[in-house]
Write a protein that holds these residues in place. Structure first.
Motif, PDB file in Angstrom:
ATOM      1  N   LYS A 159       0.834  -1.206   0.000  1.00 50.39           N
ATOM      2  CA  LYS A 159       0.000   0.000   0.000  1.00 50.39           C
ATOM      3  C   LYS A 159       0.869   1.256   0.000  1.00 50.39           C
ATOM      4  N   PHE A 160       1.929   1.252   0.794  1.00 51.76           N
ATOM      5  CA  PHE A 160       2.822   2.414   0.846  1.00 51.76           C
ATOM      6  C   PHE A 160       3.548   2.607  -0.487  1.00 51.76           C
ATOM      7  N   ILE A 161       4.096   1.505  -1.007  1.00 53.23           N
ATOM      8  CA  ILE A 161       4.833   1.578  -2.285  1.00 53.23           C
ATOM      9  C   ILE A 161       3.904   2.009  -3.416  1.00 53.23           C
ATOM     10  N   TYR A 162       2.686   1.414  -3.419  1.00 50.95           N
ATOM     11  CA  TYR A 162       1.742   1.709  -4.497  1.00 50.95           C
ATOM     12  C   TYR A 162       1.176   3.122  -4.396  1.00 50.95           C
ATOM     13  N   TRP A 163       1.151   3.674  -3.190  1.00 56.11           N
ATOM     14  CA  TRP A 163       0.712   5.075  -3.041  1.00 56.11           C
ATOM     15  C   TRP A 163       1.644   5.980  -3.835  1.00 56.11           C
ATOM     16  N   ILE A 164       2.939   5.714  -3.724  1.00 52.52           N
ATOM     17  CA  ILE A 164       3.928   6.511  -4.460  1.00 52.52           C
ATOM     18  C   ILE A 164       3.769   6.291  -5.968  1.00 52.52           C
ATOM     19  N   LYS A 165       3.619   5.023  -6.369  1.00 52.32           N
ATOM     20  CA  LYS A 165       3.442   4.711  -7.795  1.00 52.32           C
ATOM     21  C   LYS A 165       2.176   5.367  -8.343  1.00 52.32           C
ATOM     22  N   LEU A 166       1.109   5.305  -7.535  1.00 52.84           N
ATOM     23  CA  LEU A 166      -0.171   5.887  -7.966  1.00 52.84           C
ATOM     24  C   LEU A 166      -0.022   7.388  -8.189  1.00 52.84           C
ATOM     25  N   LYS A 167       0.591   8.075  -7.239  1.00 55.07           N
ATOM     26  CA  LYS A 167       0.742   9.526  -7.355  1.00 55.07           C
ATOM     27  C   LYS A 167       1.612   9.895  -8.554  1.00 55.07           C
ATOM     28  N   TYR A 168       2.671   9.131  -8.756  1.00 59.96           N
ATOM     29  CA  TYR A 168       3.558   9.403  -9.885  1.00 59.96           C
ATOM     30  C   TYR A 168       2.798   9.304 -11.205  1.00 59.96           C
ATOM     31  N   GLU A 169       2.042   8.214 -11.382  1.00 60.98           N
ATOM     32  CA  GLU A 169       1.288   8.025 -12.625  1.00 60.98           C
ATOM     33  C   GLU A 169       0.134   9.020 -12.743  1.00 60.98           C
ATOM     34  N   TYR A 170      -0.509   9.308 -11.597  1.00 63.12           N
ATOM     35  CA  TYR A 170      -1.674  10.204 -11.600  1.00 63.12           C
ATOM     36  C   TYR A 170      -1.299  11.600 -12.095  1.00 63.12           C
ATOM     37  N   TYR A 171      -0.232  12.154 -11.557  1.00 60.92           N
ATOM     38  CA  TYR A 171       0.123  13.524 -11.938  1.00 60.92           C
ATOM     39  C   TYR A 171       0.726  13.591 -13.337  1.00 60.92           C
ATOM     40  N   ASN A 172       1.327  12.512 -13.788  1.00 66.18           N
ATOM     41  CA  ASN A 172       1.736  12.456 -15.200  1.00 66.18           C
ATOM     42  C   ASN A 172       0.508  12.480 -16.109  1.00 66.18           C
ATOM     43  N   TRP A 173      -0.495  11.713 -15.705  1.00 68.14           N
ATOM     44  CA  TRP A 173      -1.754  11.674 -16.467  1.00 68.14           C
ATOM     45  C   TRP A 173      -2.423  13.052 -16.451  1.00 68.14           C
ATOM     46  N   LEU A 174      -2.442  13.691 -15.278  1.00 71.69           N
ATOM     47  CA  LEU A 174      -3.046  15.023 -15.166  1.00 71.69           C
ATOM     48  C   LEU A 174      -2.315  16.047 -16.030  1.00 71.69           C
ATOM     49  N   SER A 175      -1.016  15.936 -16.112  1.00 72.36           N
ATOM     50  CA  SER A 175      -0.235  16.863 -16.938  1.00 72.36           C
ATOM     51  C   SER A 175      -0.674  16.788 -18.397  1.00 72.36           C
ATOM     52  N   GLU A 176      -0.992  15.572 -18.838  1.00 70.25           N
ATOM     53  CA  GLU A 176      -1.480  15.394 -20.210  1.00 70.25           C
ATOM     54  C   GLU A 176      -2.878  15.976 -20.387  1.00 70.25           C
ATOM     55  N   GLN A 177      -3.708  15.869 -19.320  1.00 69.52           N
ATOM     56  CA  GLN A 177      -5.084  16.359 -19.401  1.00 69.52           C
ATOM     57  C   GLN A 177      -5.161  17.877 -19.530  1.00 69.52           C
ATOM     58  N   GLN A 178      -4.107  18.563 -19.139  1.00 68.36           N
ATOM     59  CA  GLN A 178      -4.101  20.027 -19.248  1.00 68.36           C
ATOM     60  C   GLN A 178      -4.260  20.487 -20.697  1.00 68.36           C
ATOM     61  N   ASN A 179      -3.892  19.632 -21.641  1.00 67.28           N
ATOM     62  CA  ASN A 179      -4.032  19.982 -23.056  1.00 67.28           C
ATOM     63  C   ASN A 179      -5.454  19.783 -23.568  1.00 67.28           C
ATOM     64  N   LYS A 180      -6.309  19.116 -22.748  1.00 70.47           N
ATOM     65  CA  LYS A 180      -7.668  18.789 -23.172  1.00 70.47           C
ATOM     66  C   LYS A 180      -8.733  19.593 -22.435  1.00 70.47           C
ATOM     67  N   PHE A 181      -8.361  20.207 -21.314  1.00 76.35           N
ATOM     68  CA  PHE A 181      -9.339  20.916 -20.479  1.00 76.35           C
ATOM     69  C   PHE A 181      -8.891  22.345 -20.201  1.00 76.35           C
ATOM     70  N   ASP A 182      -9.879  23.169 -19.829  1.00 77.24           N
ATOM     71  CA  ASP A 182      -9.593  24.566 -19.494  1.00 77.24           C
ATOM     72  C   ASP A 182      -9.373  24.763 -17.998  1.00 77.24           C
ATOM     73  N   ILE A 183     -10.031  23.927 -17.204  1.00 74.64           N
ATOM     74  CA  ILE A 183      -9.958  24.015 -15.743  1.00 74.64           C
ATOM     75  C   ILE A 183      -9.924  22.597 -15.188  1.00 74.64           C
ATOM     76  N   ILE A 184      -9.136  22.387 -14.129  1.00 72.94           N
ATOM     77  CA  ILE A 184      -9.126  21.094 -13.450  1.00 72.94           C
ATOM     78  C   ILE A 184      -9.467  21.291 -11.976  1.00 72.94           C
ATOM     79  N   LEU A 185     -10.386  20.465 -11.484  1.00 79.86           N
ATOM     80  CA  LEU A 185     -10.710  20.415 -10.055  1.00 79.86           C
ATOM     81  C   LEU A 185     -10.113  19.130  -9.501  1.00 79.86           C
ATOM     82  N   LEU A 186      -9.337  19.225  -8.427  1.00 81.20           N
ATOM     83  CA  LEU A 186      -8.707  18.054  -7.826  1.00 81.20           C
ATOM     84  C   LEU A 186      -9.253  17.814  -6.421  1.00 81.20           C
ATOM     85  N   ARG A 187      -9.798  16.612  -6.186  1.00 80.61           N
ATOM     86  CA  ARG A 187     -10.158  16.247  -4.826  1.00 80.61           C
ATOM     87  C   ARG A 187      -8.873  16.265  -4.004  1.00 80.61           C
ATOM     88  N   TYR A 188      -8.873  17.036  -2.931  1.00 83.65           N
ATOM     89  CA  TYR A 188      -7.648  17.305  -2.188  1.00 83.65           C
ATOM     90  C   TYR A 188      -7.045  16.026  -1.601  1.00 83.65           C
TER      91      TYR A 188
END
Length: 365
Positions: A65-94
Motif C-alpha cells: 500500500k505504501f509503495i503503491y501510493w507513491i506509484k499511484l501519485k507518480y502516474e496520476y500527476y503524469n496523467w493530469l499533466s497530459e489532461q491540461q491539453n484537453k481541459f480549461d480548468i481542473i478540479l482536484l479532490r484534495y
C-alpha cells in the motif's frame, strides 16, 4: 469551457464513486462539458466511464500500500499533466500531505482548484500516532499546496473558513466556492409510505465511527420508556452494542442492500445523522446520507449543521436526546413524503448544484 474533476484513490469509497458518477450523468443531461474521473489501481473500482486505471493492480498488504501510493501519485500527476491539453480548468479532490500535488500545482499551465471535503488537520490529529504523524506532514505541505492552487472549493462554509485560514497573507483573496454534496434525484419515482402508529427511526452508516455519536443516542435511550423503534443499519462495534444490552426497541440490522434500506425507510418517520462531529474537530457536515434520507421523503434530525438555511423545516439540528428526536418525529408525522423531497430538491439535486458550480467556474475562467 471544458472542466475535469478528478481524484486519485488507492481504496474503494462508495460515496466518492456515487458523487462522481452522478456528476457525469448530470453533465450529460444538462449538456455541459464537465468530466469526472477517478484514477486508481486495477481492481479497486469497477470498470466504468469515470474510471481511469493505473498500470498496476490494487495493493495486497500494508507494505504494498505504501509503495503503491507513491506509484499511484507518480502516474496520476503524469496523467493530469497530459489532461491540461484537453481541459480549461481542473478540479482536484484534495490529497493530504502530497508532495506530488505541490509539484504539479507549481508547474500547472491552467487553473487548478482544490476540492476539500473535511477539516484535514483536526481529522488526522483525532486518530492514533500514525494519524498525528500524518497531521504533522499535512501541516508542513498542505498550506503550500493551497497557496499554489488557483482556487478553493469546499462542501461546507466551515471547511471554507478553515482552508482560508491556512493561506498565506498574500493569498487570502483566492477564489472560493461552496459546492455541497448532492444526489441524482428521480422525481418520477413514487415514494411508498408505510408509517404506522409507533415512531420508527433510521440511522444508517457503512461503519459507525465514534464521530457518528451512536453511543450518545444509546446511552440516552437507557433512561427512556417511550414506544419507538430505532433501526441501526451498518457495521457497529461490540462496545457500542454493549451500551444498550437487550432492548427490543433498538434493532441492529448490520449491512443491508439499497433495496433493503429502502424497505425499512418506508416505515420510518425520521432519518438520523451524526451527533459527535466535534470528536474530529467539526461542527458542520454535508453528508450524502442526509441527502439520501431527504430523497426518500424522510425528514432528518442531526447533531450537526448542514448547508441548509434555518428555515428549511425538514432538517433539524439538535442534541442526541431521544425525547427531542421523538418530538420532532411526531411533528413531521403527517407531512407527505413527496412534499419533503420536493422542498429539498434545489438543495440536494446534483444537477442543480453542478450547474451552479459550472456557471461559477465560467465566470472565473
Amino acid at each position: 469551457m471544458k472542466v475535469l474533476h478528478s481524484a486519485s484513490m488507492l481504496s474503494f469509497s462508495p460515496g466518492i464513486y456515487k458523487q462522481m458518477s452522478w456528476e457525469n450523468e448530470s453533465s450529460l443531461k444538462m449538456h455541459i462539458n464537465f468530466t469526472s474521473k477517478i484514477f486508481c489501481p486495477v481492481g479497486v473500482y469497477p470498470d466504468s466511464e469515470i474510471i481511469e486505471f493505473a498500470s498496476f493492480k490494487k495493493p495486497k498488504n500494508i507494505i504494498e500500500k505504501f509503495i503503491y501510493w507513491i506509484k499511484l501519485k507518480y502516474e496520476y500527476y503524469n496523467w493530469l499533466s497530459e489532461q491540461q491539453n484537453k481541459f480549461d480548468i481542473i478540479l482536484l479532490r484534495y490529497s493530504v500531505h502530497d508532495p506530488f500535488l505541490l509539484k504539479f500545482l507549481k508547474e500547472a499551465k491552467i487553473p487548478i482548484y482544490l476540492v476539500h471535503h473535511t477539516l484535514e488537520l483536526p481529522e488526522l490529529r483525532s486518530f492514533n500516532t500514525v494519524g498525528k504523524i500524518r497531521g504533522f506532514l499535512e501541516e508542513k505541505i498542505g498550506g503550500k499546496c493551497i497557496d499554489e492552487s488557483y482556487g478553493i472549493i469546499c462542501v461546507t462554509n466551515e471547511i471554507k473558513k478553515f482552508e482560508i485560514s491556512r493561506l498565506s497573507k498574500a493569498n487570502v483573496n483566492k477564489p472560493t466556492y461552496i459546492y455541497p454534496n448532492g444526489i441524482l434525484l428521480k422525481n418520477n419515482t413514487s415514494l411508498s409510505d408505510k408509517r404506522e402508529d409507533i415512531p420508527e427511526l433510521l440511522f444508517v452508516a457503512s461503519y459507525f465511527f465514534d464521530w457518528h455519536g451512536l453511543d450518545l443516542i444509546l446511552k440516552d435511550i437507557i433512561n427512556n420508556n417511550d414506544d419507538f423503534i430505532l433501526h441501526i443499519i451498518g457495521r457497529v462495534d461490540d462496545w457500542q452494542k454493549d451500551i444498550i444490552k437487550v432492548d427490543s426497541r433498538v434493532r441492529f440490522h448490520g449491512l443491508k442492500s439499497t433495496k433493503e434500506i429502502q424497505e425499512i425507510a418506508e416505515r420510518c418517520w425520521v432519518g438520523l445523522s451524526s451527533f459527535s462531529l466535534d470528536r474530529k474537530g467539526m461542527t458542520e457536515a454535508c453528508t450524502l446520507k442526509v441527502r439520501e434520507y431527504l430523497s426518500m421523503g424522510l425528514p432528518v434530525y442531526a447533531g450537526h449543521k448542514d448547508v441548509f438555511l434555518e428555515d428549511f423545516s425538514y432538517y433539524m439540528f439538535g442534541s442526541p436526546k431521544i425525547d427531542f428526536i421523538l418530538a420532532y418525529a411526531k411533528k413531521m408525522r403527517n407531512i407527505n413524503r413527496i412534499e419533503i423531497r420536493s422542498e429539498a430538491n434545489e438543495l440536494i439535486n446534483k444537477e442543480i448544484l453542478l450547474l451552479n458550480l459550472y456557471s461559477y467556474l465560467g465566470k472565473k475562467d
